[in-house]
Design a protein around this motif. Structure first.
Motif, PDB file in Angstrom:
ATOM      1  N   THR A 293       0.725  -1.011   0.045  1.00 42.67           N
ATOM      2  CA  THR A 293       0.036   0.067  -0.107  1.00 42.67           C
ATOM      3  C   THR A 293       0.754   1.357   0.188  1.00 42.67           C
ATOM      4  O   THR A 293       1.824   1.240   0.911  1.00 42.67           O
ATOM      5  CB  THR A 293      -1.100   0.094   1.468  1.00 42.67           C
ATOM      6  OG1 THR A 293      -1.653  -1.248   1.482  1.00 42.67           O
ATOM      7  CG2 THR A 293      -1.921   0.991   1.308  1.00 42.67           C
TER       8      THR A 293
ATOM      9  N   GLN B  91      -5.005   6.067  -1.125  1.00 40.35           N
ATOM     10  CA  GLN B  91      -4.163   4.784  -0.927  1.00 40.35           C
ATOM     11  C   GLN B  91      -4.185   4.146  -2.460  1.00 40.35           C
ATOM     12  O   GLN B  91      -5.229   4.059  -3.006  1.00 40.35           O
ATOM     13  CB  GLN B  91      -4.853   3.786   0.140  1.00 40.35           C
ATOM     14  CG  GLN B  91      -4.706   4.143   1.329  1.00 40.35           C
ATOM     15  CD  GLN B  91      -5.775   3.633   2.380  1.00 40.35           C
ATOM     16  OE1 GLN B  91      -6.381   2.658   1.826  1.00 40.35           O
ATOM     17  NE2 GLN B  91      -5.956   4.206   3.549  1.00 40.35           N
TER      18      GLN B  91
ATOM     19  N   HIS C 101     -12.157  10.234  -2.156  1.00 45.16           N
ATOM     20  CA  HIS C 101     -12.440  10.446  -0.667  1.00 45.16           C
ATOM     21  C   HIS C 101     -13.949  10.955  -0.727  1.00 45.16           C
ATOM     22  O   HIS C 101     -14.038  12.090  -0.871  1.00 45.16           O
ATOM     23  CB  HIS C 101     -11.517  11.195  -0.318  1.00 45.16           C
ATOM     24  CG  HIS C 101     -11.223  11.408   1.103  1.00 45.16           C
ATOM     25  ND1 HIS C 101     -10.651  12.303   1.788  1.00 45.16           N
ATOM     26  CD2 HIS C 101     -11.823  10.578   2.030  1.00 45.16           C
ATOM     27  CE1 HIS C 101     -10.817  12.225   3.156  1.00 45.16           C
ATOM     28  NE2 HIS C 101     -11.779  11.091   3.301  1.00 45.16           N
TER      29      HIS C 101
ATOM     30  N   TRP D  35     -16.351   8.944   5.326  1.00 44.62           N
ATOM     31  CA  TRP D  35     -15.285   8.340   5.615  1.00 44.62           C
ATOM     32  C   TRP D  35     -13.998   8.978   5.641  1.00 44.62           C
ATOM     33  O   TRP D  35     -13.721   9.704   5.189  1.00 44.62           O
ATOM     34  CB  TRP D  35     -15.211   7.013   4.417  1.00 44.62           C
ATOM     35  CG  TRP D  35     -14.658   5.756   5.192  1.00 44.62           C
ATOM     36  CD1 TRP D  35     -13.420   5.350   4.875  1.00 44.62           C
ATOM     37  CD2 TRP D  35     -15.153   4.900   6.402  1.00 44.62           C
ATOM     38  NE1 TRP D  35     -13.288   4.241   5.648  1.00 44.62           N
ATOM     39  CE2 TRP D  35     -14.150   3.948   6.477  1.00 44.62           C
ATOM     40  CE3 TRP D  35     -16.082   4.761   7.082  1.00 44.62           C
ATOM     41  CZ2 TRP D  35     -14.318   2.908   7.626  1.00 44.62           C
ATOM     42  CZ3 TRP D  35     -16.507   4.247   8.158  1.00 44.62           C
ATOM     43  CH2 TRP D  35     -15.446   3.011   8.325  1.00 44.62           C
TER      44      TRP D  35
ATOM     45  N   ASP E 265     -10.884   8.037   4.875  1.00 40.86           N
ATOM     46  CA  ASP E 265      -9.774   8.120   3.649  1.00 40.86           C
ATOM     47  C   ASP E 265     -10.471   7.461   2.356  1.00 40.86           C
ATOM     48  O   ASP E 265     -11.563   7.027   2.278  1.00 40.86           O
ATOM     49  CB  ASP E 265      -8.715   7.066   4.203  1.00 40.86           C
ATOM     50  CG  ASP E 265      -9.126   5.753   4.341  1.00 40.86           C
ATOM     51  OD1 ASP E 265      -9.940   5.334   4.039  1.00 40.86           O
ATOM     52  OD2 ASP E 265      -8.359   4.949   5.287  1.00 40.86           O
TER      53      ASP E 265
ATOM     54  N   ALA F 216     -10.161   4.589   0.560  1.00 40.99           N
ATOM     55  CA  ALA F 216      -9.415   3.209   0.890  1.00 40.99           C
ATOM     56  C   ALA F 216      -9.261   2.494  -0.338  1.00 40.99           C
ATOM     57  O   ALA F 216      -9.969   1.918  -1.033  1.00 40.99           O
ATOM     58  CB  ALA F 216     -10.537   2.443   1.766  1.00 40.99           C
TER      59      ALA F 216
ATOM     60  N   ARG G 179      -6.177  -0.528   0.047  1.00 38.22           N
ATOM     61  CA  ARG G 179      -4.852  -1.080   0.864  1.00 38.22           C
ATOM     62  C   ARG G 179      -4.918  -2.505   0.853  1.00 38.22           C
ATOM     63  O   ARG G 179      -5.996  -3.186   0.801  1.00 38.22           O
ATOM     64  CB  ARG G 179      -4.826  -0.117   1.985  1.00 38.22           C
ATOM     65  CG  ARG G 179      -5.794  -0.510   3.143  1.00 38.22           C
ATOM     66  CD  ARG G 179      -5.608   0.383   4.229  1.00 38.22           C
ATOM     67  NE  ARG G 179      -6.594   0.165   5.274  1.00 38.22           N
ATOM     68  CZ  ARG G 179      -7.881   0.714   5.458  1.00 38.22           C
ATOM     69  NH1 ARG G 179      -8.107   1.725   4.161  1.00 38.22           N
ATOM     70  NH2 ARG G 179      -8.670   0.548   6.387  1.00 38.22           N
TER      71      ARG G 179
ATOM     72  N   THR H 111      -8.411  -4.005   0.620  1.00 37.76           N
ATOM     73  CA  THR H 111      -9.358  -3.334   1.386  1.00 37.76           C
ATOM     74  C   THR H 111      -9.847  -2.167   0.678  1.00 37.76           C
ATOM     75  O   THR H 111      -9.143  -1.667   0.038  1.00 37.76           O
ATOM     76  CB  THR H 111      -8.753  -2.715   2.553  1.00 37.76           C
ATOM     77  OG1 THR H 111      -8.303  -3.993   3.566  1.00 37.76           O
ATOM     78  CG2 THR H 111      -9.768  -1.833   3.581  1.00 37.76           C
TER      79      THR H 111
ATOM     80  N   ARG I  85     -13.807   0.252  -0.301  1.00 31.38           N
ATOM     81  CA  ARG I  85     -15.213   0.570  -0.017  1.00 31.38           C
ATOM     82  C   ARG I  85     -16.102   0.772  -1.197  1.00 31.38           C
ATOM     83  O   ARG I  85     -15.580   0.928  -2.341  1.00 31.38           O
ATOM     84  CB  ARG I  85     -15.378   1.785   0.883  1.00 31.38           C
ATOM     85  CG  ARG I  85     -14.719   1.753   2.073  1.00 31.38           C
ATOM     86  CD  ARG I  85     -14.701   3.114   3.046  1.00 31.38           C
ATOM     87  NE  ARG I  85     -16.005   3.633   2.958  1.00 31.38           N
ATOM     88  CZ  ARG I  85     -17.200   3.301   3.778  1.00 31.38           C
ATOM     89  NH1 ARG I  85     -16.866   2.553   4.501  1.00 31.38           N
ATOM     90  NH2 ARG I  85     -18.324   4.158   3.524  1.00 31.38           N
TER      91      ARG I  85
ATOM     92  N   GLN J  27     -15.179  -1.340   7.290  1.00 29.15           N
ATOM     93  CA  GLN J  27     -13.988  -1.566   6.490  1.00 29.15           C
ATOM     94  C   GLN J  27     -13.616  -2.859   6.872  1.00 29.15           C
ATOM     95  O   GLN J  27     -13.686  -3.529   8.022  1.00 29.15           O
ATOM     96  CB  GLN J  27     -12.680  -0.615   6.834  1.00 29.15           C
ATOM     97  CG  GLN J  27     -12.541  -0.455   8.297  1.00 29.15           C
ATOM     98  CD  GLN J  27     -11.308   0.638   8.595  1.00 29.15           C
ATOM     99  OE1 GLN J  27     -10.601   1.077   7.599  1.00 29.15           O
ATOM    100  NE2 GLN J  27     -10.853   0.647   9.617  1.00 29.15           N
TER     101      GLN J  27
ATOM    102  N   GLU K 204     -10.154  -5.048   6.927  1.00 29.86           N
ATOM    103  CA  GLU K 204      -8.656  -4.691   6.723  1.00 29.86           C
ATOM    104  C   GLU K 204      -7.920  -5.933   6.552  1.00 29.86           C
ATOM    105  O   GLU K 204      -8.268  -6.997   6.840  1.00 29.86           O
ATOM    106  CB  GLU K 204      -8.213  -3.853   8.029  1.00 29.86           C
ATOM    107  CG  GLU K 204      -8.915  -2.531   8.094  1.00 29.86           C
ATOM    108  CD  GLU K 204      -8.316  -1.711   8.900  1.00 29.86           C
ATOM    109  OE1 GLU K 204      -7.349  -0.760   8.429  1.00 29.86           O
ATOM    110  OE2 GLU K 204      -8.446  -1.868  10.202  1.00 29.86           O
TER     111      GLU K 204
END
Length: 320
Positions: A93, A104, A140, A145, A147, A149, A151, A168, A170, A207, A209
């Motif tokens: 990442t 990311q 974003h 949220w 960040d 996402a 990663r 990971t 969204r 999330q 992760e």
């Protein structure tokens, strides 16, 4: 446990070469004082072990690129694997300072010795762009949220040929922020050219992760970690929210996936986070970093504990 006196260790990933396990760990100096500051001061550390318990530290192995690069801020969690020619590949990442480390992307480097890594081109392997990007929260979502996402890439062979990547992510258009977490997906014929695909799973958590995908006797598993504060309202009614590592269960590496019942390895406050399941010398084990919250943050890798699998294919943590 694997601990470095003046250094915090957290997310980790592992690969086996012959009879030797190579472990890779996010690290940051304890001189930062605040454990939360570790995330923007991370590099990667490397150690080796024969048994996942006793480790020989090999020091720092990878870190951010020079100023101005797409990954000049952080080089976070990833995975390592070997191609058909024997070359080792690191997928990681990356974030950059110009974007405040909020966007990311997935990076790629190679090595012949599992310690010295060279970026492939500028290192950028995959972004949330082009066909299928609309299936993701590709920008974003400020105020919704924390960040953008993309990663924790987990890369593996496709049983049907080629390579698969999970990460990971969204999805967009979800009313509840904690119901938008997803396992992103991409495919490649050669580990260099990647095609972004729609997510293979979404929902239940804000999330998911550090995914890890593996197969045992025809059943597929996707390990992930999440926090009690990221359970969706619906999920929180089904099982008590805790922080730790859980899993999806599926019929193929592409799914369909469903959330396994209960929660595999969770506690409140968190005991162990960002765990991986590995085939140790004496069977399946789980290992991850000691957390316990900011006030008493552990910052070391806990010794592995046994993982049991029942007749229905469900996983549980055994006794040490």
């Amino acid at each position: 446990m694997f601990a470095i006196p003046d250094t915090w260790l957290w997310d980790s990933w592992y690969v086996k070469d012959g009879d030797t396990f190579h472990g890779y760990f996010l690290q940051a100096p304890k001189s930062l004082i605040d454990p939360d500051a570790r995330h923007l001061n991370a590099t990667q550390r490397h150690a080796v072990s024969k048994d996942l318990v006793n480790w020989t530290d090999l020091g720092t192995t990878f870190g951010p690129a020079a100023a101005g690069a797409w990954d000049d801020s952080t080089t976070w969690t990833g995975s390592v694997l070997k191609d058909d020619a024997g070359l080792w590949h690191l997928f990681y990442t990356g974030t950059n300072k110009a974007e405040g480390s909020l966007y990311q992307r997935i990076g790629h480097a190679t090595s012949t010795d599992l310690h010295n890594w060279t970026r492939v081109g500028d290192g950028l392997a995959l972004d949330l762009k082009g066909p299928n990007a609309e299936a993701y929260e590709a920008e974003h979502a400020l105020g919704f949220w924390h960040d953008r996402a993309m990663r924790d890439p987990w890369v593996m062979r496709d049983p049907k040929g080629g390579w698969l990547m999970y990460f990971t992510a969204r999805v967009p258009g979800v009313a509840e922020a904690n119901d938008g977490g997803a396992i992103g997906f991409a495919t490649s014929p050669d580990l260099v050219n990647w095609t972004l695909q729609p997510p293979v799973f979404h929902g239940g958590f804000g999330q998911l992760e550090v995914p890890q995908v593996f197969e045992i006797e025809g059943t597929w598993y996707c390990l992930f970690c999440t926090s009690s504060v990221h359970f969706s309202e619906h999920r929180a009614k089904q099982t008590t929210p805790v922080t730790g590592t859980h899993y999806l269960i599926g019929e193929t590496p592409r799914g369909p996936w469903k959330i396994a019942p209960g929660f595999l390895d969770g506690a409140e406050p968190c005991r162990r986070y960002a765990a991986r399941i590995e085939q140790g010398p004496e069977g399946l084990v789980i290992l991850g970093f000691a957390d316990s919250g900011k006030a008493t943050f552990g910052g070391y890798i806990m010794d592995p504990e046994p993982v049991l699998r029942d007749a229905q294919g469900l996983l549980s943590i055994g006794k040490r």
